[in-house]
Write an enzyme that holds these catalytic residues in place. Sequence first.
Site, PDB file in Angstrom:
ATOM      1  CG  ASP A 139      46.399  49.735  64.280  1.00 14.46           C
ATOM      2  OD1 ASP A 139      45.489  49.989  65.091  1.00 14.46           O
ATOM      3  OD2 ASP A 139      46.569  48.595  63.809  1.00 14.46           O
ATOM      4  CB  SER A 140      47.600  47.954  68.234  1.00 15.87           C
ATOM      5  OG  SER A 140      46.616  47.347  67.420  1.00 15.87           O
ATOM      6  CE1 TYR A 197      49.005  49.383  71.446  1.00 17.86           C
ATOM      7  CE2 TYR A 197      47.732  51.215  70.555  1.00 17.86           C
ATOM      8  CZ  TYR A 197      48.956  50.628  70.832  1.00 17.86           C
ATOM      9  OH  TYR A 197      50.111  51.291  70.486  1.00 17.86           O
ATOM     10  N   GLY A 198      43.115  46.358  72.531  1.00 23.94           N
ATOM     11  CA  GLY A 198      41.709  46.258  72.933  1.00 23.94           C
ATOM     12  C   GLY A 198      41.433  45.851  74.367  1.00 23.94           C
ATOM     13  CB  CYS A 236      44.334  52.376  66.605  1.00 24.91           C
ATOM     14  SG  CYS A 236      43.933  51.231  67.935  1.00 24.91           S
ATOM     15  CG  ASN A 237      38.062  52.361  65.483  1.00 24.14           C
ATOM     16  OD1 ASN A 237      37.255  53.221  65.186  1.00 24.14           O
ATOM     17  ND2 ASN A 237      38.615  51.575  64.577  1.00 24.14           N
ATOM     18  CB  THR A 238      41.561  50.426  70.920  1.00 20.03           C
ATOM     19  OG1 THR A 238      40.928  49.412  70.145  1.00 20.03           O
ATOM     20  CG2 THR A 238      41.534  50.065  72.376  1.00 20.03           C
ATOM     21  CD  GLU A 262      47.701  41.580  63.990  1.00 22.19           C
ATOM     22  OE1 GLU A 262      48.779  40.996  64.136  1.00 22.19           O
ATOM     23  OE2 GLU A 262      47.596  42.831  64.037  1.00 22.19           O
ATOM     24  CB  CYS A 280      38.351  47.122  65.297  1.00 18.56           C
ATOM     25  SG  CYS A 280      40.031  46.463  65.393  1.00 18.56           S
ATOM     26  CB  THR A 281      41.837  50.196  61.792  1.00 23.82           C
ATOM     27  OG1 THR A 281      42.753  49.907  62.860  1.00 23.82           O
ATOM     28  CG2 THR A 281      41.280  51.589  61.952  1.00 23.82           C
ATOM     29  CG  HIS A 282      43.306  44.623  63.366  1.00 26.97           C
ATOM     30  ND1 HIS A 282      43.751  45.724  64.043  1.00 26.97           N
ATOM     31  CD2 HIS A 282      44.353  43.752  63.323  1.00 26.97           C
ATOM     32  CE1 HIS A 282      45.012  45.524  64.413  1.00 26.97           C
ATOM     33  NE2 HIS A 282      45.394  44.333  63.983  1.00 26.97           N
TER      34      HIS A 282
HETATM   35  N1  DGL Z   1      43.125  48.230  65.242  1.00 26.29           N
HETATM   36  C1  DGL Z   1      42.727  48.555  66.574  1.00 26.29           C
HETATM   37  C2  DGL Z   1      41.424  49.346  66.571  1.00 26.29           C
HETATM   38  O1  DGL Z   1      41.068  49.963  65.583  1.00 26.29           O
HETATM   39  C3  DGL Z   1      42.554  47.470  67.582  1.00 26.29           C
HETATM   40  C4  DGL Z   1      43.386  46.292  67.597  1.00 26.29           C
HETATM   41  C5  DGL Z   1      43.887  45.983  68.992  1.00 26.29           C
HETATM   42  O2  DGL Z   1      43.125  45.512  69.844  1.00 26.29           O
HETATM   43  O3  DGL Z   1      45.062  46.256  69.185  1.00 26.29           O
HETATM   44  O4  DGL Z   1      40.745  49.379  67.561  1.00 26.29           O
END
Ligand code: DGL
Length: 300
Positions: free
Chosen positions: A25-26, A57-58, A88-90, A167, A216-218
């Site tokens: 993930d990011s 990453y978004g 990570c979805n992105t 975060e 988003c996994t966050h």
């Molecule tokens: N955790 C990432 C996701 O699932 C995104 C976080 C990011 O923007 O880096 O999309």
Amino acid sequence: MSSSTNSPGRPGAVAGDPRPIGVFDSGYGGLTVARALQKRLPEESILYVGDSARCPYGPRDQAEVDGFVQQICAWLTGRDVKMIVIACNTATAAGLVHAQQAFPVPIVGVVEPGARAAAHTTLNRRVGVIATKGTVDSNAYADAIRHIDAGITVFSTATPRFVEIAEMGLKLSSGPIEDYMADTTKVYIRPEFEDIARQYLEPLRRCDIDTLVLGCTHYPLLKALIGGVVGRKVTLVSSADETARDVDHILGRRGAYAPAGSVPTHAFFTTGADVEEFRRFGGRVLARPMHVVEHVELPA
Ligand code: DGL
């Protein structure tokens, strides 16, 4: 008559494969998926990469994130992982297909499992999706949900500040992380976080959705905040458990579970400079200590 022998591993497995599962993930978000994997597949070893140096990453463009996915998958396959989870979805939206074409191991993302969870949960067939700008712009969730049930109406909204809030919340909060990942809010949430959540989520509430995908996994780290704003009538779904189930099925079908009685190793790598910080806050997300944490420089 079947010629397969009963494996020493999980029921139905025909051979053991002790190699780790690569997960990335990011940053911290993918640890929500690693946690579900550890719970469902406790004998499996995991090699996790958190690309904290390049988080988030978004807001980045798809080609750039696709490049990161290629780079991290190359590093993981170089470490001999038996499969890869893009947690990570992105990154899934930007790079899953290319990664599957480029690498010889099975690679799964988190969008399809999350879409499946949503399609199976909704009763009124009105589903909201909150995710990063990259994921929303890619249309990956809307496409995946409608691929499962073309009668579902999907309402997507980018909620980019939730990554930063997750975060930050992780670092500022005290108390068990379970409280923050609970469905309803029992924890103190900073008023400014709540204002931001209201701004993002009010329009979705007006769409009469009964299911909201935390795309988003966050975001599972903000479940209490998000659940508090959208209310109890909206079911929150995320990809973690469904992704762990997919990994379980893939390993089972390939006879690739870790041999029975394996003592798993869980190793974590961060591209960020502060390894101790990653250990401290990552351990909170995992709800167990991270023993092996190292810095990694990814080769270009
Ligand atoms: N955790 C990432 C996701 O699932 C995104 C976080 C990011 O923007 O880096 O999309």
